[in-house]
Design a protein around this motif. Structure first.
Motif, PDB file in Angstrom:
ATOM      1  N   ALA A 409      -8.337  11.186 -74.731  1.00  0.00           N
ATOM      2  CA  ALA A 409      -8.420   9.776 -74.339  1.00  0.00           C
ATOM      3  C   ALA A 409      -9.857   9.384 -74.010  1.00  0.00           C
ATOM      4  CB  ALA A 409      -7.504   9.508 -73.149  1.00  0.00           C
ATOM      5  N   SER A 410     -10.586  10.254 -73.286  1.00  0.00           N
ATOM      6  CA  SER A 410     -11.985   9.964 -72.951  1.00  0.00           C
ATOM      7  C   SER A 410     -12.860   9.973 -74.195  1.00  0.00           C
ATOM      8  CB  SER A 410     -12.503  10.992 -71.942  1.00  0.00           C
ATOM      9  OG  SER A 410     -11.772  10.937 -70.742  1.00  0.00           O
ATOM     10  N   TYR A 411     -12.613  10.933 -75.063  1.00  0.00           N
ATOM     11  CA  TYR A 411     -13.381  11.046 -76.302  1.00  0.00           C
ATOM     12  C   TYR A 411     -13.154   9.830 -77.190  1.00  0.00           C
ATOM     13  CZ  TYR A 411     -15.038  13.279 -80.640  1.00  0.00           C
ATOM     14  OH  TYR A 411     -15.696  13.580 -81.796  1.00  0.00           O
ATOM     15  N   LEU A 412     -11.941   9.302 -77.135  1.00  0.00           N
ATOM     16  CA  LEU A 412     -11.579   8.155 -77.956  1.00  0.00           C
ATOM     17  C   LEU A 412     -12.248   6.872 -77.469  1.00  0.00           C
ATOM     18  CD1 LEU A 412      -9.648   7.670 -80.378  1.00  0.00           C
ATOM     19  CD2 LEU A 412      -7.910   6.997 -78.740  1.00  0.00           C
ATOM     20  N   ALA A 413     -12.454   6.761 -76.161  1.00  0.00           N
ATOM     21  CA  ALA A 413     -12.905   5.492 -75.568  1.00  0.00           C
ATOM     22  C   ALA A 413     -14.403   5.403 -75.369  1.00  0.00           C
ATOM     23  CB  ALA A 413     -12.202   5.276 -74.232  1.00  0.00           C
ATOM     24  N   VAL A 414     -15.169   6.437 -75.779  1.00  0.00           N
ATOM     25  CA  VAL A 414     -16.579   6.495 -75.430  1.00  0.00           C
ATOM     26  C   VAL A 414     -17.379   5.325 -75.996  1.00  0.00           C
ATOM     27  CG1 VAL A 414     -17.170   7.960 -77.393  1.00  0.00           C
ATOM     28  CG2 VAL A 414     -18.607   7.995 -75.365  1.00  0.00           C
ATOM     29  N   ASP A 415     -16.989   4.787 -77.151  1.00  0.00           N
ATOM     30  CA  ASP A 415     -17.751   3.690 -77.755  1.00  0.00           C
ATOM     31  C   ASP A 415     -17.005   2.360 -77.717  1.00  0.00           C
ATOM     32  OD1 ASP A 415     -15.816   4.493 -79.527  1.00  0.00           O
ATOM     33  OD2 ASP A 415     -17.216   5.175 -81.075  1.00  0.00           O
ATOM     34  N   ASP A 416     -16.080   2.221 -76.768  1.00  0.00           N
ATOM     35  CA  ASP A 416     -15.302   0.981 -76.685  1.00  0.00           C
ATOM     36  C   ASP A 416     -16.165  -0.239 -76.400  1.00  0.00           C
ATOM     37  OD1 ASP A 416     -12.951   2.218 -77.270  1.00  0.00           O
ATOM     38  OD2 ASP A 416     -12.110   2.127 -75.238  1.00  0.00           O
ATOM     39  N   ASP A 417     -17.243  -0.058 -75.634  1.00  0.00           N
ATOM     40  CA  ASP A 417     -18.017  -1.206 -75.162  1.00  0.00           C
ATOM     41  C   ASP A 417     -19.378  -1.356 -75.824  1.00  0.00           C
ATOM     42  OD1 ASP A 417     -16.016  -1.941 -73.336  1.00  0.00           O
ATOM     43  OD2 ASP A 417     -16.752  -0.492 -71.864  1.00  0.00           O
ATOM     44  N   ILE A 418     -19.627  -0.649 -76.918  1.00  0.00           N
ATOM     45  CA  ILE A 418     -20.947  -0.807 -77.527  1.00  0.00           C
ATOM     46  C   ILE A 418     -21.025  -2.138 -78.273  1.00  0.00           C
ATOM     47  CG2 ILE A 418     -21.251   1.676 -77.709  1.00  0.00           C
ATOM     48  CD1 ILE A 418     -20.831   1.463 -80.696  1.00  0.00           C
ATOM     49  N   VAL A 419     -22.240  -2.622 -78.405  1.00  0.00           N
ATOM     50  CA  VAL A 419     -22.479  -3.947 -78.961  1.00  0.00           C
ATOM     51  C   VAL A 419     -22.177  -3.973 -80.459  1.00  0.00           C
ATOM     52  CG1 VAL A 419     -24.256  -5.698 -79.377  1.00  0.00           C
ATOM     53  CG2 VAL A 419     -24.231  -4.413 -77.226  1.00  0.00           C
ATOM     54  N   THR A 420     -21.494  -5.013 -80.915  1.00  0.00           N
ATOM     55  CA  THR A 420     -21.245  -5.187 -82.349  1.00  0.00           C
ATOM     56  C   THR A 420     -21.860  -6.467 -82.890  1.00  0.00           C
ATOM     57  OG1 THR A 420     -19.113  -6.294 -81.912  1.00  0.00           O
ATOM     58  CG2 THR A 420     -19.075  -3.901 -82.250  1.00  0.00           C
ATOM     59  N   ALA A 421     -22.290  -7.363 -82.008  1.00  0.00           N
ATOM     60  CA  ALA A 421     -22.947  -8.600 -82.434  1.00  0.00           C
ATOM     61  C   ALA A 421     -23.918  -9.033 -81.357  1.00  0.00           C
ATOM     62  CB  ALA A 421     -21.917  -9.707 -82.687  1.00  0.00           C
ATOM     63  N   ALA A 422     -25.030  -9.612 -81.766  1.00  0.00           N
ATOM     64  CA  ALA A 422     -26.071  -9.971 -80.811  1.00  0.00           C
ATOM     65  C   ALA A 422     -26.004 -11.455 -80.462  1.00  0.00           C
ATOM     66  CB  ALA A 422     -27.438  -9.666 -81.396  1.00  0.00           C
ATOM     67  N   PRO A 423     -26.226 -11.798 -79.176  1.00  0.00           N
ATOM     68  CA  PRO A 423     -26.402 -13.206 -78.828  1.00  0.00           C
ATOM     69  C   PRO A 423     -27.637 -13.764 -79.539  1.00  0.00           C
ATOM     70  CG  PRO A 423     -26.086 -11.855 -76.868  1.00  0.00           C
ATOM     71  CD  PRO A 423     -26.311 -10.916 -78.005  1.00  0.00           C
ATOM     72  N   LEU A 424     -27.554 -14.956 -80.034  1.00  0.00           N
ATOM     73  CA  LEU A 424     -28.658 -15.569 -80.762  1.00  0.00           C
ATOM     74  C   LEU A 424     -29.546 -16.357 -79.810  1.00  0.00           C
ATOM     75  CD1 LEU A 424     -26.701 -16.956 -83.858  1.00  0.00           C
ATOM     76  CD2 LEU A 424     -27.955 -14.807 -83.695  1.00  0.00           C
ATOM     77  N   SER A 425     -30.851 -16.270 -80.039  1.00  0.00           N
ATOM     78  CA  SER A 425     -31.767 -17.112 -79.279  1.00  0.00           C
ATOM     79  C   SER A 425     -31.648 -18.549 -79.770  1.00  0.00           C
ATOM     80  CB  SER A 425     -33.209 -16.622 -79.468  1.00  0.00           C
ATOM     81  OG  SER A 425     -33.629 -16.852 -80.808  1.00  0.00           O
ATOM     82  N   LEU A 426     -32.167 -19.462 -78.968  1.00  0.00           N
ATOM     83  CA  LEU A 426     -32.096 -20.871 -79.361  1.00  0.00           C
ATOM     84  C   LEU A 426     -32.853 -21.111 -80.662  1.00  0.00           C
ATOM     85  CD1 LEU A 426     -30.779 -23.408 -78.171  1.00  0.00           C
ATOM     86  CD2 LEU A 426     -33.009 -24.041 -77.270  1.00  0.00           C
ATOM     87  N   ALA A 427     -33.986 -20.421 -80.844  1.00  0.00           N
ATOM     88  CA  ALA A 427     -34.761 -20.567 -82.081  1.00  0.00           C
ATOM     89  C   ALA A 427     -33.953 -20.070 -83.286  1.00  0.00           C
ATOM     90  CB  ALA A 427     -36.075 -19.797 -81.974  1.00  0.00           C
TER      91      ALA A 427
END
Length: 520
Positions: A409-427
């Protein structure tokens, strides 16, 4: 009102879109649509005549009449910024003065000269166009979230279920994947959001999608390198693969994915609802006739998104189990274990194929995607046996290497919260509203991981001898007659496929030799 005159009724764009979608799916008869919705047939015919304009404005629920926008690119960019802020920072207040400030900053980025026209009156019209209203915040966030979920299920989801068949309602979502994570790296990565550094070279973003009935969409994998060295001798990849600087989903890749999906559905003469979360990488695409996007309320995906309800976890379980099996096989044979991006694509395809239709259907039902009056159901956990199997594989691995011991279960959840999309700057938002061009990073050989070094495949003529060795191993090591029979069947299929490839290669060689000889 003078006698004999009828009051003119204005209809919102959402209502017009509902009528057009119903018309398309129920025989394309305007009179039937008029009877079903109790709307004059002349109005419906007018909407059908201007259907492209109506559908394009479908994201603006408060619009009554379609008028040309004074600053369309500012409009689009400000709406993108607003949605991003509401998604990322739901507790922060956004008043009309802040909206005006951001609109003016966007206009400057886009070199608009007529800035005085961007005033509070323009902001009021903007809010009206997109159904944005001021609400007093009260109560706890959990109650607000539950209210948003209930409102989504009672209104938006209900309309989708009424307008589309179950087989035509799809959900897609991204997940981050440390594709060659061994348990001794789990502690190092468990708290890392993976915005850069070494871990970013060992992660992929995977897009999974399926329908209410369990139909799976083609997988999309996003990596960091456009042409990893391991692709060198490969003609066909197991799944679709794209790349950008951070291995993240972005608006350009998402639009490309939806465009291909639209072409696929058009070829099948199908029109589908595609439900996605409200993240910065998912622009509101309205130009596709066979795919209509619907957005989930911000910060509700744990309760409203089927992919998050268990489909992604099931996929990762199958992926990690197969990865550990291959590593265990290398350790037990004292062979060097190398696992490249190409191997990750192969195992990801296998893992997606292993996800059961019943699992997908169950997750949709749990999130309220059902025509049953009962609504949501309790999610049935169907992976307990698979978790035990993964625990056993991990235990077997620890016999060969000195690694940190982790549960499945721990091994399965290690990458649950990694970023998949970046917030865009106003520019970025401002410029994307004008142009969606996006750069792709092409890594040099020196930028890639050392174990991505390609290995030249054996010559095709060696396939017979290699398969013969495998047949001998099946006879010697199969644990039962049933297992031996199944493995032998697979080997026969492989043998036939390689025979066809060998004959095809021989024919190509003969033709080449023929033209070469004649040229001399």
């Amino acid at each position: 009102m003078p006698p004999g005159l009828k009051r003119r009724i204005s209809y919102s764009n959402d209502r017009k879109v509902d009528v057009i979608l119903w018309y398309d799916r129920n025989g394309k008869n305007a009179e039937s649509a008029a009877r079903h919705f109790q709307i004059p047939v002349s109005s419906i015919r007018e909407w059908l005549k201007n259907r492209e304009v109506v559908l394009e404005q479908g994201s603006a629920p408060s619009v009554k009449r379609n008028r040309p926008l004074q600053f369309p690119s500012v409009d689009e960019a400000l709406l993108t910024w607003f949605k991003q802020q509401r998604s990322l920072f739901p507790s922060e207040s956004i008043d009309q003065n802040l909206l005006l400030e951001k609109a003016q900053e966007i206009a400057k980025e886009q070199d608009h000269a007529d800035l005085p026209s961007l005033n509070l009156d323009w902001i009021k019209r903007f809010k009206k166009r997109y159904g944005i209203s001021s609400k007093v915040k009260h109560g706890e966030s959990g109650a607000v979230q539950n209210s948003a979920v209930e409102d989504w299920q009672a209104n938006s989801l209900k309309r989708i279920l009424e307008s589309y068949d179950s087989k035509d309602i799809f959900n897609v979502d991204e997940l981050g994947l440390f594709y060659k994570l061994t348990s001794n790296r789990t502690l190092a990565f468990s708290d890392e959001k993976c915005a850069g550094g070494k871990a970013s070279k060992e992660r992929l973003t995977v897009l999974l999608g399926a329908s209410m009935t369990g139909e799976k969409l083609p997988m999309l994998v996003i990596g960091k390198s456009a042409n990893p060295r391991c692709f060198k001798h490969v003609r066909c990849l197991p799944v679709a693969y794209e790349a950008n600087k951070k291995a993240w989903m972005n608006g350009s890749l998402f639009e490309q994915y939806v465009r291909k999906l639209n072409m696929r559905m058009r070829a099948k003469k199908r029109s589908i609802a595609l439900i996605v979360d409200n993240c910065p990488a998912h622009p509101n695409l309205t130009k596709f006739a066979n795919v209509k996007l619907f957005f989930l309320p911000p910060n509700t995906t744990a309760k409203t998104q089927p992919m998050d309800a268990g489909v992604i976890r099931n996929f990762k379980l199958h992926y990690r189990t197969q990865f550990r099996k291959e590593r265990l096989a290398a350790l037990s044979s004292q062979a060097s274990f190398q696992f490249t991006v190409l191997d990750a694509l192969r195992v990801a395809k296998f893992a997606w194929d292993c996800v059961k239709v019943s699992t997908i259907v169950n997750c949709f039902t749990h999130c309220g995607f059902t025509h049953d009056e009962a609504g949501q159901t309790e999610l049935l956990e169907d992976i307990s046996d698979d978790l035990v199997a993964l625990d056993n594989i991990l235990a077997s691995t620890y016999q060969y290497v000195n690694e940190d011991t982790f549960s499945a279960a721990s091994y399965l959840a290690v990458d649950d919260d990694i970023v998949t999309a970046a917030p865009l700057s106003l520019a970025e938002i401002s410029h994307n509203a004008i142009s969606s061009a996006d750069s792709v990073l092409n890594l040099s050989d020196g930028d890639e991981m050392p174990d991505d070094e390609p290995v030249a495949p054996p010559p095709l003529k060696d396939s017979y001898s290699l398969l013969s060795q495998l047949r001998q191993m099946v006879g010697a090591y199969a644990k039962s007659e049933a297992q031996a029979s199944e493995m032998s069947t697979h080997l026969i299929q492989l043998s036939n496929a390689f025979t066809d490839l060998s004959q095809s290669a021989a024919k190509q060689t003969s033709i080449t030799d023929f033209f070469t000889a004649n040229a001399n």
